[in-house]
Scaffold this motif. Structure first.
Motif, mmCIF file in Angstrom:
data_model
loop_
_atom_site.group_PDB
_atom_site.id
_atom_site.type_symbol
_atom_site.label_atom_id
_atom_site.label_comp_id
_atom_site.label_asym_id
_atom_site.label_seq_id
_atom_site.Cartn_x
_atom_site.Cartn_y
_atom_site.Cartn_z
ATOM 1 N N GLU A 1 0.851 -1.195 0.000
ATOM 2 C CA GLU A 1 0.000 0.000 0.000
ATOM 3 C C GLU A 1 0.884 1.242 0.000
ATOM 4 O O GLU A 1 1.847 1.331 0.770
ATOM 5 C CB GLU A 1 -0.899 0.007 1.234
ATOM 6 C CG GLU A 1 -2.027 -1.016 1.198
ATOM 7 C CD GLU A 1 -3.316 -0.420 0.665
ATOM 8 O OE1 GLU A 1 -3.302 0.750 0.218
ATOM 9 O OE2 GLU A 1 -4.342 -1.122 0.715
ATOM 10 N N HIS B 1 0.882 5.499 0.290
ATOM 11 C CA HIS B 1 0.012 6.591 0.728
ATOM 12 C C HIS B 1 0.024 7.776 -0.230
ATOM 13 O O HIS B 1 0.881 7.907 -1.107
ATOM 14 C CB HIS B 1 0.349 7.037 2.161
ATOM 15 C CG HIS B 1 1.676 7.707 2.350
ATOM 16 N ND1 HIS B 1 2.068 8.834 1.685
ATOM 17 C CD2 HIS B 1 2.707 7.411 3.188
ATOM 18 C CE1 HIS B 1 3.247 9.213 2.097
ATOM 19 N NE2 HIS B 1 3.691 8.350 2.998
ATOM 20 N N THR C 1 2.230 13.168 3.449
ATOM 21 C CA THR C 1 1.351 12.625 4.484
ATOM 22 C C THR C 1 2.075 11.418 5.061
ATOM 23 O O THR C 1 3.259 11.214 4.796
ATOM 24 C CB THR C 1 -0.033 12.292 3.911
ATOM 25 O OG1 THR C 1 -0.891 11.857 4.965
ATOM 26 C CG2 THR C 1 0.032 11.206 2.860
ATOM 27 N N TYR D 1 1.636 7.119 6.722
ATOM 28 C CA TYR D 1 0.979 5.946 7.281
ATOM 29 C C TYR D 1 1.480 5.773 8.709
ATOM 30 O O TYR D 1 2.399 6.474 9.144
ATOM 31 C CB TYR D 1 1.321 4.688 6.479
ATOM 32 C CG TYR D 1 0.485 4.459 5.249
ATOM 33 C CD1 TYR D 1 -0.853 4.822 5.184
ATOM 34 C CD2 TYR D 1 1.047 3.836 4.127
ATOM 35 C CE1 TYR D 1 -1.613 4.576 4.052
ATOM 36 C CE2 TYR D 1 0.298 3.585 2.987
ATOM 37 C CZ TYR D 1 -1.038 3.950 2.954
ATOM 38 O OH TYR D 1 -1.783 3.711 1.840
ATOM 39 N N PHE E 1 -6.972 1.668 9.231
ATOM 40 C CA PHE E 1 -7.184 1.593 7.775
ATOM 41 C C PHE E 1 -8.045 0.370 7.456
ATOM 42 O O PHE E 1 -7.546 -0.758 7.393
ATOM 43 C CB PHE E 1 -5.842 1.504 7.052
ATOM 44 C CG PHE E 1 -4.963 2.702 7.277
ATOM 45 C CD1 PHE E 1 -5.195 3.892 6.603
ATOM 46 C CD2 PHE E 1 -3.917 2.657 8.172
ATOM 47 C CE1 PHE E 1 -4.397 5.004 6.820
ATOM 48 C CE2 PHE E 1 -3.112 3.751 8.403
ATOM 49 C CZ PHE E 1 -3.357 4.937 7.729
ATOM 50 N N TYR F 1 2.982 -1.472 4.404
ATOM 51 C CA TYR F 1 2.858 -0.033 4.160
ATOM 52 C C TYR F 1 4.027 0.679 4.821
ATOM 53 O O TYR F 1 4.495 0.277 5.885
ATOM 54 C CB TYR F 1 1.513 0.524 4.616
ATOM 55 C CG TYR F 1 1.046 0.165 6.009
ATOM 56 C CD1 TYR F 1 1.093 1.110 7.039
ATOM 57 C CD2 TYR F 1 0.518 -1.086 6.291
ATOM 58 C CE1 TYR F 1 0.633 0.803 8.303
ATOM 59 C CE2 TYR F 1 0.051 -1.404 7.557
ATOM 60 C CZ TYR F 1 0.118 -0.460 8.563
ATOM 61 O OH TYR F 1 -0.343 -0.780 9.823
ATOM 62 N N ASN G 1 6.592 4.561 5.119
ATOM 63 C CA ASN G 1 6.709 6.014 5.002
ATOM 64 C C ASN G 1 8.022 6.341 4.305
ATOM 65 O O ASN G 1 9.034 6.636 4.948
ATOM 66 C CB ASN G 1 6.664 6.680 6.391
ATOM 67 C CG ASN G 1 5.263 6.744 6.942
ATOM 68 O OD1 ASN G 1 4.283 6.729 6.203
ATOM 69 N ND2 ASN G 1 5.147 6.824 8.262
ATOM 70 N N SER H 1 7.371 11.644 3.023
ATOM 71 C CA SER H 1 6.367 11.562 4.081
ATOM 72 C C SER H 1 6.605 12.635 5.136
ATOM 73 O O SER H 1 7.723 13.128 5.315
ATOM 74 C CB SER H 1 6.425 10.182 4.750
ATOM 75 O OG SER H 1 6.265 9.135 3.816
ATOM 76 N N GLY I 1 -2.550 1.980 -4.152
ATOM 77 C CA GLY I 1 -2.355 3.212 -3.404
ATOM 78 C C GLY I 1 -3.425 4.210 -3.740
ATOM 79 O O GLY I 1 -4.149 4.071 -4.723
ATOM 80 N N GLY J 1 -0.387 7.884 -4.144
ATOM 81 C CA GLY J 1 -0.048 6.456 -4.148
ATOM 82 C C GLY J 1 -0.473 5.772 -5.428
ATOM 83 O O GLY J 1 0.155 4.815 -5.872
#
Length: 218
Positions: A131, A133, A138, A140, A145, A160, A162, A166, A211, A215
């Motif tokens: 996944e 983001h 931003t 995770y 989720f 997932y 970062n 991020s 994503g 994403g």
């Protein structure tokens, strides 16, 4: 602001968590106190007219948001005042994220998390969904989720991360992909996939990626 103007209450991201911090108006200290400690995701907060009590909307990785209250004089002493999803979650088996820090491209430290299916057996091979983001600014981390929980419940391992770009890791980290979207951050994500494959329980012929927003571009 606090009534005496000495403290500013702000919501900020920090390494996968989002917390309410109490920042001294004079800028003293390197790490401000937090009213919401731990690995939580604060969605919003409000403060009463006297500025001595807060209502805070908080979710965790294994539970959607509930409303908490706390006194600004007693940081960290949170009281949950709602139970909107208690009955539903008593019927569900929710995957608990496993924290997986690893080294990304160019030796940047990266945070990742793994969700595993119910009844996980490390001796078996599982399909993987990565996944990615949105943003890229931003993060995770410790929010709830439902999409990832659904995938884990369906038998997938979910990864997932970062990657660079991020938020929650400082200004340089957030701006590291400026002018080069999908380059350095893609290498960080793929380094996370490689780190997970080394654990031995992923079917390398069944790898998926998805994503939202940025994403999807990734």
């Amino acid at each position: 602001w606090s009534p005496d103007g000495r403290t500013l209450y702000v919501m900020a991201a920090h390494r996968g968590a989002t917390r309410v911090f109490a920042i001294p108006g004079d800028g003293a200290g390197k790490q401000p106190a937090t009213l919401t400690p731990g690995n939580v995701h604060v969605l919003d907060f409000s403060i009463d007219q006297s500025r001595d009590r807060m209502a805070i909307l908080i979710e965790e990785a294994t539970h959607p948001a509930e409303i908490f209250t706390c006194s600004t004089a007693s940081p960290g002493e949170l009281q949950c005042v709602t139970a909107f999803n208690a009955a539903l979650f008593n019927e569900l088996e929710v995957a608990v994220p496993e924290y997986m820090p690893y080294t990304g491209a160019e030796d940047w430290p990266i945070d990742g998390w793994i969700l595993k299916p119910p009844g996980f057996d490390a001796k078996k091979k599982y399909p993987l969904i990565v996944e990615i983001h949105g943003g890229p600014n931003t993060q995770y981390g410790y929010g709830f989720f439902h999409e990832m929980q659904m995938l884990a419940a369906a038998g997938y391992v979910v990864l997932y991360t970062n990657p660079r770009g991020s938020i929650g890791y400082g200004r340089d980290f957030a701006l590291a992909v400026r002018g080069a979207w999908g380059v350095k951050d893609s290498l960080d994500i793929l380094a996370g996939v490689d780190a997970l494959l080394q654990k031995g329980y992923i079917d390398e012929q069944r790898l998926g990626v998805t994503g939202g927003s940025y994403g999807g571009f990734m």
